[in-house]
Design a protein around this motif. Structure first.
Motif, PDB file in Angstrom:
ATOM      1  N   ALA A  86       0.828  -1.209   0.000  1.00  0.00           N
ATOM      2  CA  ALA A  86       0.000   0.000   0.000  1.00  0.00           C
ATOM      3  C   ALA A  86       0.860   1.257   0.000  1.00  0.00           C
ATOM      4  O   ALA A  86       0.569   2.230  -0.716  1.00  0.00           O
ATOM      5  N   VAL A  87       1.930   1.259   0.779  1.00  0.00           N
ATOM      6  CA  VAL A  87       2.800   2.438   0.843  1.00  0.00           C
ATOM      7  C   VAL A  87       3.501   2.656  -0.494  1.00  0.00           C
ATOM      8  O   VAL A  87       3.522   3.769  -1.035  1.00  0.00           O
ATOM      9  N   ALA A  88       4.092   1.602  -1.041  1.00  0.00           N
ATOM     10  CA  ALA A  88       4.828   1.726  -2.306  1.00  0.00           C
ATOM     11  C   ALA A  88       3.926   2.191  -3.441  1.00  0.00           C
ATOM     12  O   ALA A  88       4.365   2.923  -4.337  1.00  0.00           O
ATOM     13  N   GLN A  89       2.651   1.784  -3.408  1.00  0.00           N
ATOM     14  CA  GLN A  89       1.731   2.165  -4.470  1.00  0.00           C
ATOM     15  C   GLN A  89       1.242   3.594  -4.337  1.00  0.00           C
ATOM     16  O   GLN A  89       0.855   4.215  -5.334  1.00  0.00           O
ATOM     17  N   THR A  90       1.232   4.130  -3.125  1.00  0.00           N
ATOM     18  CA  THR A  90       0.646   5.455  -2.923  1.00  0.00           C
ATOM     19  C   THR A  90       1.670   6.556  -2.690  1.00  0.00           C
ATOM     20  O   THR A  90       1.322   7.730  -2.760  1.00  0.00           O
ATOM     21  N   MET A  91       2.930   6.209  -2.421  1.00  0.00           N
ATOM     22  CA  MET A  91       3.924   7.278  -2.277  1.00  0.00           C
ATOM     23  C   MET A  91       4.267   7.816  -3.663  1.00  0.00           C
ATOM     24  O   MET A  91       4.293   7.076  -4.648  1.00  0.00           O
ATOM     25  N   ASN A  92       4.524   9.120  -3.751  1.00  0.00           N
ATOM     26  CA  ASN A  92       4.741   9.752  -5.046  1.00  0.00           C
ATOM     27  C   ASN A  92       5.924   9.138  -5.785  1.00  0.00           C
ATOM     28  O   ASN A  92       5.930   9.060  -7.013  1.00  0.00           O
ATOM     29  N   SER A  93       6.938   8.701  -5.030  1.00  0.00           N
ATOM     30  CA  SER A  93       8.122   8.127  -5.655  1.00  0.00           C
ATOM     31  C   SER A  93       7.971   6.633  -5.923  1.00  0.00           C
ATOM     32  O   SER A  93       8.962   5.962  -6.246  1.00  0.00           O
ATOM     33  N   GLY A  94       6.751   6.113  -5.836  1.00  0.00           N
ATOM     34  CA  GLY A  94       6.522   4.687  -6.055  1.00  0.00           C
ATOM     35  C   GLY A  94       6.992   4.211  -7.414  1.00  0.00           C
ATOM     36  O   GLY A  94       7.600   3.144  -7.542  1.00  0.00           O
ATOM     37  N   VAL A  95       6.755   5.009  -8.460  1.00  0.00           N
ATOM     38  CA  VAL A  95       7.114   4.564  -9.812  1.00  0.00           C
ATOM     39  C   VAL A  95       8.630   4.435  -9.967  1.00  0.00           C
ATOM     40  O   VAL A  95       9.125   3.455 -10.536  1.00  0.00           O
ATOM     41  N   SER A  96       9.397   5.410  -9.450  1.00  0.00           N
ATOM     42  CA  SER A  96      10.856   5.300  -9.564  1.00  0.00           C
ATOM     43  C   SER A  96      11.392   4.196  -8.655  1.00  0.00           C
ATOM     44  O   SER A  96      12.377   3.528  -8.994  1.00  0.00           O
ATOM     45  N   ALA A  97      10.731   3.978  -7.508  1.00  0.00           N
ATOM     46  CA  ALA A  97      11.155   2.905  -6.605  1.00  0.00           C
ATOM     47  C   ALA A  97      10.964   1.538  -7.254  1.00  0.00           C
ATOM     48  O   ALA A  97      11.843   0.660  -7.173  1.00  0.00           O
ATOM     49  N   TYR A  98       9.819   1.333  -7.905  1.00  0.00           N
ATOM     50  CA  TYR A  98       9.573   0.064  -8.600  1.00  0.00           C
ATOM     51  C   TYR A  98      10.603  -0.141  -9.719  1.00  0.00           C
ATOM     52  O   TYR A  98      11.177  -1.219  -9.865  1.00  0.00           O
ATOM     53  N   LEU A  99      10.845   0.897 -10.523  1.00  0.00           N
ATOM     54  CA  LEU A  99      11.794   0.778 -11.625  1.00  0.00           C
ATOM     55  C   LEU A  99      13.213   0.571 -11.110  1.00  0.00           C
ATOM     56  O   LEU A  99      13.971  -0.249 -11.652  1.00  0.00           O
ATOM     57  N   GLY A 100      13.566   1.275 -10.036  1.00  0.00           N
ATOM     58  CA  GLY A 100      14.899   1.115  -9.463  1.00  0.00           C
ATOM     59  C   GLY A 100      15.154  -0.306  -9.010  1.00  0.00           C
ATOM     60  O   GLY A 100      16.247  -0.858  -9.202  1.00  0.00           O
ATOM     61  N   GLY A 101      14.132  -0.933  -8.431  1.00  0.00           N
ATOM     62  CA  GLY A 101      14.270  -2.308  -7.974  1.00  0.00           C
ATOM     63  C   GLY A 101      14.289  -3.315  -9.098  1.00  0.00           C
ATOM     64  O   GLY A 101      15.078  -4.265  -9.092  1.00  0.00           O
ATOM     65  N   LYS A 102      13.425  -3.116 -10.077  1.00  0.00           N
ATOM     66  CA  LYS A 102      13.353  -4.079 -11.179  1.00  0.00           C
ATOM     67  C   LYS A 102      14.602  -4.040 -12.052  1.00  0.00           C
ATOM     68  O   LYS A 102      14.987  -5.043 -12.659  1.00  0.00           O
TER      69      LYS A 102
END
Length: 425
Positions: A138-154
């Motif tokens: 829920a946090v990762a999906q709703t924090m503004n930096s979620g998209v860069s966090a997902y891409l950074g991890g993948k």
């Protein structure tokens, strides 16, 4: 010594095409992605049409695991991850999982909001005393930096991983931020882009402001009408665009295909002074942004072959053309070609600048000018300034050398980037 910066990968999730091939075909042929939206009709919106990318579960599973998609409800992150990974693969970069991060690579991937549907879902669960059922993402999906966090991890990125946010200018700004970092030698490559959530909770505020069209609910594909005398407001849209920016030396060393070079650009604000407001651009600032972008790129205004404008299909389109004409000191038949992707996809908000930049680079790489649709009745303010032939209504096969791409956003913020066709020595 400052580095030269080139574009080696592109990815796009747009209302009229998911993936480069489909999107390129769509913009060449003037194919609209704007459709009737049953949910907007049910909610009694004035504007009941929208541009929304079509993502099947089968496609999503190519980028996310089944576990990741469990309780997943963030269209912006979905669009951004698809566009970003596609751009990474298009650049010929590896998706292999390694133990150590890639210290030379990062991402600057912007958004306006993140996971607004997930946020609404979470609020209801909390109010119903079901906090434990929110889920671990829920946090990762709703924090503004979620998209860069997902891409950074993948992608295992070890350089700067961040999210910028500047309304409609977000995507153009992310490209310029990436350009600066690479030029200064602080990164070898940056995945730059932006994304926007879709749906009524994003678009409702604009509908309430009466800035969206309400006259074309029965003819969706004719609803977005930039530069048209019959334009009655913008059509809301969503999606994501992504570009891999890389220093020239690194790109050449690995034998990368190069689409274009980023010559430079400029970001500024009108300060909401003079004619500038929260929703209206300050013409002085817009003209200054364009002029400074040209100076930063080290070119002359007469070298610009085409402009991909902001041009939202509102009353400000005429003012934008005037600002370009003054800034470039060009008018009539001397004015560059100009087009607006929004005629086909609507206004993709924080995703607009990056999606439109992908379209701009494709024009350079493949030698064409895509058509403006729905503008057979050009506004008299515009035809008084520039020759009608400079606003193409049909596909034009033409080699272009330099394109200027600009975005002008809420809060009186501006961005202009200059792209140049890559020609191997």
């Amino acid at each position: 010594m400052e580095k030269r910066v080139v574009i080696t990968g592109l990815g796009v999730v747009a209302p009229n095409g998911v993936g480069l091939d489909v999107f390129t075909h769509a913009i060449k042929n003037g194919i609209s992605g704007i459709k009737h939206d049953a949910e907007l009709e049910r909610l009694q919106f004035s504007c009941q049409i929208a541009g929304k990318p079509e993502i099947s579960t089968q496609l999503a599973l190519q980028y996310f695991s089944e576990l990741e998609l469990r309780n997943f409800n963030s269209t912006g992150i979905l669009y951004g991850v698809i566009a970003g990974i596609d751009a990474w693969k298009d650049a010929g970069l590896s998706l292999e999982i390694k133990e150590e991060p890639d210290w030379d690579s990062g991402t600057i991937f912007g958004t306006g909001t993140s996971g607004i549907d997930k946020f609404r879902e979470s609020i209801y669960k909390i109010d119903d005393f079901q906090t434990r059922r929110l889920g671990s993402t829920a946090v990762a999906q709703t924090m503004n930096s979620g998209v860069s966090a997902y891409l950074g991890g993948k992608l295992g990125l070890g350089n700067q991983v961040t999210t910028n946010s500047s309304a409609c200018t977000t995507g153009t700004e992310s490209i310029l931020m990436a350009y600066e970092r690479i030029k200064l030698g602080q990164a070898k490559r940056i995945l730059a882009g932006s994304t926007s959530d879709s749906g009524p909770y994003i678009w409702g505020g604009f509908d309430a402001m009466r800035v969206c069209t309400f006259k074309h609910n029965d003819e969706p594909e004719q609803g977005s009408r930039p530069m048209s005398a019959s334009a009655s407001g913008f059509v809301p849209g969503s999606g994501a665009g992504a570009l891999v920016l890389e220093d020239l030396e690194t790109a050449l060393a690995r034998g990368a295909r190069i689409y274009a070079e980023v010559l430079g650009g400029n970001i500024n604000s009108g300060g909401q002074r003079g004619l500038g407001t929260m929703t209206a651009p300050n013409p002085m600032a817009v003209q200054r942004c364009i002029k400074n972008a040209i100076a930063n790129a080290g070119i002359d205004a007469n070298e610009i072959d085409a402009i991909n404008g902001h041009l939202t299909a509102t009353s400000k389109d005429g003012l934008e053309i005037q600002n370009w004409s003054v800034a470039l000191d060009r008018k009539g038949k001397d004015f560059p070609y100009i087009n607006s992707l929004k005629s086909m996809v609507g206004h993709c908000l924080s995703g607009a600048g990056s999606i439109e930049s992908v379209a701009s680079v494709l024009q350079l790489a493949h030698g064409f000018v895509f058509p403006n649709i729905n503008c057979d009745d050009l506004h008299a303010e515009i035809t008084a300034l520039i020759d009608e032939s400079k606003i193409p209504k049909q596909f034009i096969k033409k080699e272009l050398n330099i394109i200027a791409k600009a975005s002008f956003g809420f809060g009186d913020v501006n961005g202009c980037v200059i792209f140049k066709k890559w020609k191997a020595a």
